[in-house]
Each structure stands twice: as C-alpha cells, then as structure tokens.
Motif scaffolding. Sequence first.
Motif, PDB file in Angstrom:
ATOM      1  N   SER A  49       0.769  -1.504   0.609  1.00 47.67           N
ATOM      2  CA  SER A  49      -0.138   0.345   0.086  1.00 47.67           C
ATOM      3  C   SER A  49       0.681   1.067  -0.184  1.00 47.67           C
ATOM      4  O   SER A  49       0.295   2.450  -0.191  1.00 47.67           O
ATOM      5  CB  SER A  49      -0.618   0.073   1.694  1.00 47.67           C
ATOM      6  OG  SER A  49      -0.052   0.005   2.515  1.00 47.67           O
ATOM      7  N   SER A  50       2.121   0.879  -0.199  1.00 45.55           N
ATOM      8  CA  SER A  50       2.571   2.148   0.365  1.00 45.55           C
ATOM      9  C   SER A  50       3.678   2.842  -1.075  1.00 45.55           C
ATOM     10  O   SER A  50       3.667   3.776  -1.129  1.00 45.55           O
ATOM     11  CB  SER A  50       4.575   1.800   1.474  1.00 45.55           C
ATOM     12  OG  SER A  50       3.115   2.194   2.279  1.00 45.55           O
ATOM     13  N   TYR A  51       3.675   2.104  -2.026  1.00 46.74           N
ATOM     14  CA  TYR A  51       3.603   1.931  -3.204  1.00 46.74           C
ATOM     15  C   TYR A  51       3.246   2.725  -4.938  1.00 46.74           C
ATOM     16  O   TYR A  51       1.854   1.503  -4.764  1.00 46.74           O
ATOM     17  CB  TYR A  51       4.993   1.580  -3.365  1.00 46.74           C
ATOM     18  CG  TYR A  51       6.212   1.086  -2.694  1.00 46.74           C
ATOM     19  CD1 TYR A  51       5.776   0.309  -1.438  1.00 46.74           C
ATOM     20  CD2 TYR A  51       7.181   2.017  -2.302  1.00 46.74           C
ATOM     21  CE1 TYR A  51       7.032   0.080  -0.064  1.00 46.74           C
ATOM     22  CE2 TYR A  51       8.285   1.883  -1.758  1.00 46.74           C
ATOM     23  CZ  TYR A  51       7.948   0.554  -0.170  1.00 46.74           C
ATOM     24  OH  TYR A  51       8.638   0.654  -0.013  1.00 46.74           O
ATOM     25  N   GLY A  52       3.087   3.013  -5.339  1.00 44.93           N
ATOM     26  CA  GLY A  52       3.045   3.337  -7.051  1.00 44.93           C
ATOM     27  C   GLY A  52       3.008   2.364  -7.057  1.00 44.93           C
ATOM     28  O   GLY A  52       3.731   0.963  -7.402  1.00 44.93           O
ATOM     29  N   MET A  53       2.182   1.802  -9.036  1.00 40.30           N
ATOM     30  CA  MET A  53       2.032   0.513  -9.262  1.00 40.30           C
ATOM     31  C   MET A  53       2.201   0.779 -11.023  1.00 40.30           C
ATOM     32  O   MET A  53       0.807   1.866 -11.275  1.00 40.30           O
ATOM     33  CB  MET A  53       0.887  -0.613  -8.913  1.00 40.30           C
ATOM     34  CG  MET A  53       1.003  -1.145  -7.486  1.00 40.30           C
ATOM     35  SD  MET A  53       2.348  -2.249  -7.376  1.00 40.30           S
ATOM     36  CE  MET A  53       2.128  -3.656  -8.308  1.00 40.30           C
ATOM     37  N   SER A  70      -4.375   5.102  -4.543  1.00 42.30           N
ATOM     38  CA  SER A  70      -5.545   5.469  -5.541  1.00 42.30           C
ATOM     39  C   SER A  70      -6.181   6.792  -5.849  1.00 42.30           C
ATOM     40  O   SER A  70      -6.950   6.412  -6.659  1.00 42.30           O
ATOM     41  CB  SER A  70      -6.807   4.780  -5.470  1.00 42.30           C
ATOM     42  OG  SER A  70      -6.123   3.050  -5.516  1.00 42.30           O
ATOM     43  N   GLY A  71      -4.973   7.299  -5.681  1.00 44.88           N
ATOM     44  CA  GLY A  71      -5.803   8.188  -5.394  1.00 44.88           C
ATOM     45  C   GLY A  71      -5.866   9.753  -7.166  1.00 44.88           C
ATOM     46  O   GLY A  71      -5.767  10.808  -7.500  1.00 44.88           O
ATOM     47  N   ASN A 100      -5.831  -2.871  -2.193  1.00 46.25           N
ATOM     48  CA  ASN A 100      -4.842  -2.982  -0.697  1.00 46.25           C
ATOM     49  C   ASN A 100      -4.465  -3.649   0.361  1.00 46.25           C
ATOM     50  O   ASN A 100      -3.473  -4.498   0.459  1.00 46.25           O
ATOM     51  CB  ASN A 100      -4.077  -0.976  -0.514  1.00 46.25           C
ATOM     52  CG  ASN A 100      -3.584  -0.402  -0.968  1.00 46.25           C
ATOM     53  OD1 ASN A 100      -3.320  -0.377  -2.186  1.00 46.25           O
ATOM     54  ND2 ASN A 100      -3.624   1.079  -1.038  1.00 46.25           N
ATOM     55  N   ALA A 101      -5.747  -4.258   0.275  1.00 39.71           N
ATOM     56  CA  ALA A 101      -6.068  -5.203   0.926  1.00 39.71           C
ATOM     57  C   ALA A 101      -5.202  -6.491   0.760  1.00 39.71           C
ATOM     58  O   ALA A 101      -5.818  -8.101   1.349  1.00 39.71           O
ATOM     59  CB  ALA A 101      -7.500  -4.789   1.451  1.00 39.71           C
TER      60      ALA A 101
END
Length: 124
Positions: A30-34, A55-56, A74-75
């Motif tokens: 969840s800390s990283y862009g993809m 996801s912003g 992210n979950a």
Amino acid sequence: QVQLVESGGGLVQAGGSLRLSCAASGRTFSSYGMGWFRQAPGKEREFVAGITSNSGSTRYADSVKGRFTISRDNARNTVYLQMNSLKPEDTAVYYCAVARFGIVTMDPYKYDYWGQGTQVTVSS
C-alpha cells in the motif's frame, strides 16, 4: 524482495475485454505506486497505466485512454487492469511493476520490481 505475479491474459477478438491482475507479496504494497507496461515483439517496453499508492491519482498512455482502467485493492495486495474495446495493436506481453515511491510515473526506471508478464493477444 518483492514478488509480482500477473494473470488474466489470453486470446480475445477485437472489441473484446480482458481483466489483468497482479498479486504482490514481500513488501508493504500500500505504500507504493504501481504501473502496467507492455512490450510487443520488436518494440520497446511502453507505459500503459499507473496508480498512486492510495489510488488518488491515475495516469494512462494516450493509446489506451478511455478503454483501459487501472485500480488496486490494497487489502488484497493486488492491482488490476481492466481492458475494454481491445484492438489488435494492444497485443503484447503485459507487465506490472512496483514504483520506487507512492507516485505514479511513466518512467520505467522509477520502478524497482517487475512481474514475469502475461501475454495478451487480440485477433482482428
């Protein structure tokens, strides 16, 4: 170390849809862009879509805008690429990648980990 496993590729007729998934493990996802990239035979790897850690923000290549949608859960440590209205020129191996930070970027050199790729073939 990060492991990325893509799935969902296959053969589809022009105008059809596919949904790619990329499951990540080994890092705080969840800390990283993809990002999603693709590479067709004889061509360089190109950016397709990217999404920030929360996801912003998303970004798309002009060639896929309005047809592809990137999202993440992210979950589930998973990022998706919904591909609609597929064209033969979308045929390529599709790769997901983890960005160095929580950003979204088109620069492949700012991605530290890559999956093994999944083949997408669109017939005319």
